[in-house]
Structures are given as structure tokens and as C-alpha cells.
Motif scaffolding. Structure first.
Motif, mmCIF file in Angstrom:
data_model
loop_
_atom_site.group_PDB
_atom_site.id
_atom_site.type_symbol
_atom_site.label_atom_id
_atom_site.label_comp_id
_atom_site.label_asym_id
_atom_site.label_seq_id
_atom_site.Cartn_x
_atom_site.Cartn_y
_atom_site.Cartn_z
ATOM 1 N N THR A 90 0.873 -1.169 0.000
ATOM 2 C CA THR A 90 0.000 0.000 0.000
ATOM 3 C C THR A 90 0.908 1.216 0.000
ATOM 4 O O THR A 90 1.953 1.203 0.650
ATOM 5 C CB THR A 90 -0.903 0.001 1.248
ATOM 6 O OG1 THR A 90 -1.752 -1.156 1.216
ATOM 7 C CG2 THR A 90 -1.750 1.254 1.324
ATOM 8 N N VAL A 139 -8.917 5.471 1.055
ATOM 9 C CA VAL A 139 -8.408 4.419 0.175
ATOM 10 C C VAL A 139 -7.109 4.890 -0.487
ATOM 11 O O VAL A 139 -7.135 5.749 -1.360
ATOM 12 C CB VAL A 139 -9.438 4.069 -0.914
ATOM 13 C CG1 VAL A 139 -8.905 2.942 -1.801
ATOM 14 C CG2 VAL A 139 -10.776 3.692 -0.296
ATOM 15 N N ALA A 163 -10.643 8.568 -1.816
ATOM 16 C CA ALA A 163 -9.508 7.925 -2.479
ATOM 17 C C ALA A 163 -8.362 8.922 -2.600
ATOM 18 O O ALA A 163 -8.545 10.032 -3.088
ATOM 19 C CB ALA A 163 -9.917 7.420 -3.854
ATOM 20 N N GLY A 174 -5.324 5.788 -5.462
ATOM 21 C CA GLY A 174 -6.429 5.071 -4.840
ATOM 22 C C GLY A 174 -7.708 5.249 -5.638
ATOM 23 O O GLY A 174 -8.644 4.461 -5.515
#
Length: 383
Positions: A71, A131, A158, A162
Motif C-alpha cells: 500500500t 483508500v 480515495a 487510490g
């Protein structure tokens, strides 16, 4: 940096593939000028804040979503650090499965819970789900969980790429949105129903918000604080982190694949024999925002990779309670490859200082190359 990481970032690959037909380089713009757009109208600012108003609780619950296998570092840590510092919401870090979250391009953290454990503890869902960019845009567990949270009334935010993850859920179809410049063309081609908005770092539309590049997570976090607790609280946090002002204006045209950008990617990637591993001391109480920005930027030069080190392999707890694993166990680091200590300047200045250090060590082209990846207009480049 491994070839797997280079492939995921896409930049080196995109630059190297066309080198066989070198004419491609001469079709790219020679420069990129940054111009500060005009201020955003108050009506638009008010509409953005209204779109981000807490949907459920007076003290919102914010879930930072991560996938265990890569991530994006700053997407995950910067909103966490700023929102926790503000203390206007309960903020939890999540992973799709048990165990630590490996961050890209550097760092490894222990999340607070899995998404399954979060669902058990909070069956009514979060107020906000953030996100980040992830190694996969279509992870089944991520897709299902985001859709479920949206159905429960959460605002989905996001950060950077993302938006590719969010687009895969279908939640951006028919909505206004933005994303990182590097992925924009393919993102729009793959999801033609998205209504792209240029020249905005933050775009909110009917329960969904998106941002431009990695560095946009700082103004996004402050905007979210303002929506939750008001302008005065957001300004106080901005002063603490050293950011004099923030808003959604952005010069989208300034961020593009230029000739210097491509040449730097090619040159630094091919010089694999001259790549450095730079040590970053991991100390208890370190600020998450500064740590993320420094580690992320020095790991995007394609000349260096930052690694955190500590005297033991024990998890180190940061300023706001995040648990970070040192990547190397060592009492110290060679002075010529030791990065400056994190925390000597306000977090908002950490990136400028890192870029200045990169320029000193590797030259202006590499510093600009990193800033372009982060979609960050360097102060001395704004016209």
C-alpha cells in the motif's frame, strides 16, 4: 529497489520500453511550468465541505484501508498522522488480512485491525474510509468492503491512485473525480463514465472524494478536518504542521511526462551499480507525516532507497500510536549514507527539505523527477 517495485510504479518501465525507438523522447515536452491557478470560489469551497460533512457520528470514525501486500506509504501514513494529530475523529488503520502492511516504496506497519475485525466491532460502518493506492486495483476483499461501507453510508475518500481502486468498484461512474497525473489517461479510458475534473487537488461528489497525486493527501486531510470540526481547528492543525495555507486549486497541466522526466528515469534506472541504501533512524515518537515524506521521496530517486533502522527489531511506536517495524537492526549507520533525523522541522517542511537534500546529492533533475512523481509543485518552480 527491486524490479517488482519499479514495475508497479510504472514510471521506469514506461520510460525504458520506447528507448529502442529513441525518436519518442523528442516528442515529449522539453519543460513543464507551474502556475498557481486563481483562488477557488467560496461557493465551491462550501460545496466541498458540505459534501464531506460527517454522515453519522458527531465524533466520526475514520478507517484507513490497506492491503497487506503493498500500500502506498504516504497515502496511508499522511492522512493518519494529520487526522490523529487533529483529534477530531477516531482513526483506525486496517488491513485486508492478518499481519503487517508492507508499504510501497518503503516501511512496514502493524495495523490496528483487519477489516473483518472492524466489521464485528462496528457493524454500522465507518463515517469515512480512506483508500490509498495499492498494488492491486481489483483486490476482491477490497472491492467488496468498500462497496459495503458505501452502502452503510460512509464517505469514501480515495487518495492519489487510490482512485483507480475506487473506480474498480464502480462507485466513480457518473461522478466527478480526479487522480494522479501518471495514471490519468488509462484511468479515463478504462472508466469512461467518470467525469474527470482538472485543476483541482480534491474533488468531492455525492459521498465520494478523490485527490490528485501523493502530496495532495495533506490538503485533503486538512479539508476533512475543516468539514468535521470547522475552519479554526483546521487552521490550528495547519500551523502545527507548518502549512501556511491550503485549498483545492491545482495546475493539472504542469504535471506530465516530459523529456527531462523520462531521461532521468532512464539514466537513474540504468545506473543500477550506483544505487545507495540510505539509513533513516526509527525513533519512538517519530511523526508519521515526516517519516512518510522523507522515506517515500528518497526511495523514488531510482538512485537510492531509504531503509529504517533501530538498535533492536522491536516495533517502534510513532507520535500518534502507529507501530512501525524497523527494516534493519543496527545500532548506527555509516555517516555518508545516513539521512537527517526526522522531526527537526514541521511535517509540512519535511518534503521540501528532502527534495533539497536529493538535489544536493543527485542533482536538480532527480529532485524534480521525485517531485513530479509526488505531483508536488516545488516552491521555486511556481510561476
Amino acid at each position: 529497489m527491486t524490479w517488482r517495485l519499479l514495475a508497479w510504479s510504472g514510471i521506469a518501465v514506461a520510460a525504458l520500453v520506447p528507448i529502442i525507438g529513441g525518436i519518442w523522447l523528442f516528442t515529449l515536452p522539453a519543460t513543464s511550468a507551474f502556475r498557481l491557478p486563481p483562488p477557488i470560489a467560496k461557493a465551491e469551497q462550501d460545496a466541498t465541505l458540505a459534501a464531506l460533512t460527517p454522515p453519522k457520528r458527531s465524533r466520526p470514525l475514520i478507517a484507513m484501508l490497506g492491503i497487506n501486500d503493498m500500500t502506498e506509504t504516504t497515502d496511508y501514513l499522511m492522512p493518519y498522522g494529520i487526522l490523529k494529530r487533529a483529534d477530531v475523529a477516531d482513526v483506525v488503520t486496517l488491513a485486508t488480512g492478518p499481519g503487517p502492511v508492507a508499504l510501497f516504496p518503503v516501511l512496514k506497519v502493524e495495523p490496528d485491525a483487519t477489516i473483518a475485525a472492524f466489521d464485528t466491532a462496528h457493524p454500522d460502518g465507518a463515517d469515512y474510509v480512506i483508500v490509498p493506492a495499492m498494488s492491486r486495483d481489483d483486490d476482491p476483499a477490497v472491492m467488496q468492503w468498500i462497496r459495503q461501507q458505501a452502502e452503510k453510508g460512509a464517505v469514501i475518500v480515495a487518495v492519489c491512485a487510490g482512485a483507480k481502486v475506487l473506480a474498480s468498484t464502480g462507485l466513480l461512474d457518473g461522478r466527478h473525480a480526479t487522480t494522479h497525473w501518471f495514471y490519468l489517461k488509462n484511468w479515463r479510458n478504462k472508466h469512461p463514465e467518470i467525469r474527470y475534473v482538472a485543476d483541482r487537488r480534491i474533488v468531492a461528489d455525492r459521498g465520494v472524494a478523490t485527490t490528485t497525486g501523493i502530496s495532495a493527501s495533506m490538503p485533503m486531510s486538512l479539508t476533512l478536518i475543516e468539514a468535521i470540526a470547522g475552519r479554526t481547528r483546521a487552521e490550528a492543525v495547519a500551523r502545527e504542521i507548518g502549512l501556511p495555507g491550503w485549498d483545492a486549486r491545482h495546475d493539472s497541466n504542469a504535471f506530465k511526462f516530459t523529456r527531462p522526466f523520462a531521461l532521468t528515469a532512464i539514466r537513474n534506472t540504468l545506473a543500477f551499480w550506483n544505487r545507495e541504501q540510505l539509513g533513516l533512524a526509527l525513533a519512538p515518537g517519530v511523526d508519521e507525516v515526516s517519516l512518510a515524506l522523507v522515506a517515500d521521496s528518497w526511495s523514488r530517486t531510482y538512485r537510492s532507497h531509504a531503509v529504517t533502522f533501530a538498535a533492536t527489531g522491536d516495533v517502534v511506536t510513532t507520535r500518534n500510536g502507529l507501530r512501525v517495524y524497523p527494516q534493519v537492526v543496527a545500532p548506527d549507520w555509516s555517516a555518508d549514507r545516513l539521512l537527517p533525523a526526522v522531526g527537526t522541522a514541521p511535517p509540512a517542511q519535511a518534503l521540501d527539505r528532502a527534495l533539497a537534500g536529493i538535489e544536493t546529492r543527485y542533482g536538480r533533475d532527480t529532485a524534480d523527477f521525485v517531485a513530479m512523481q509526488l505531483e508536488y509543485p516545488r516552491a521555486d518552480a511556481v510561476q
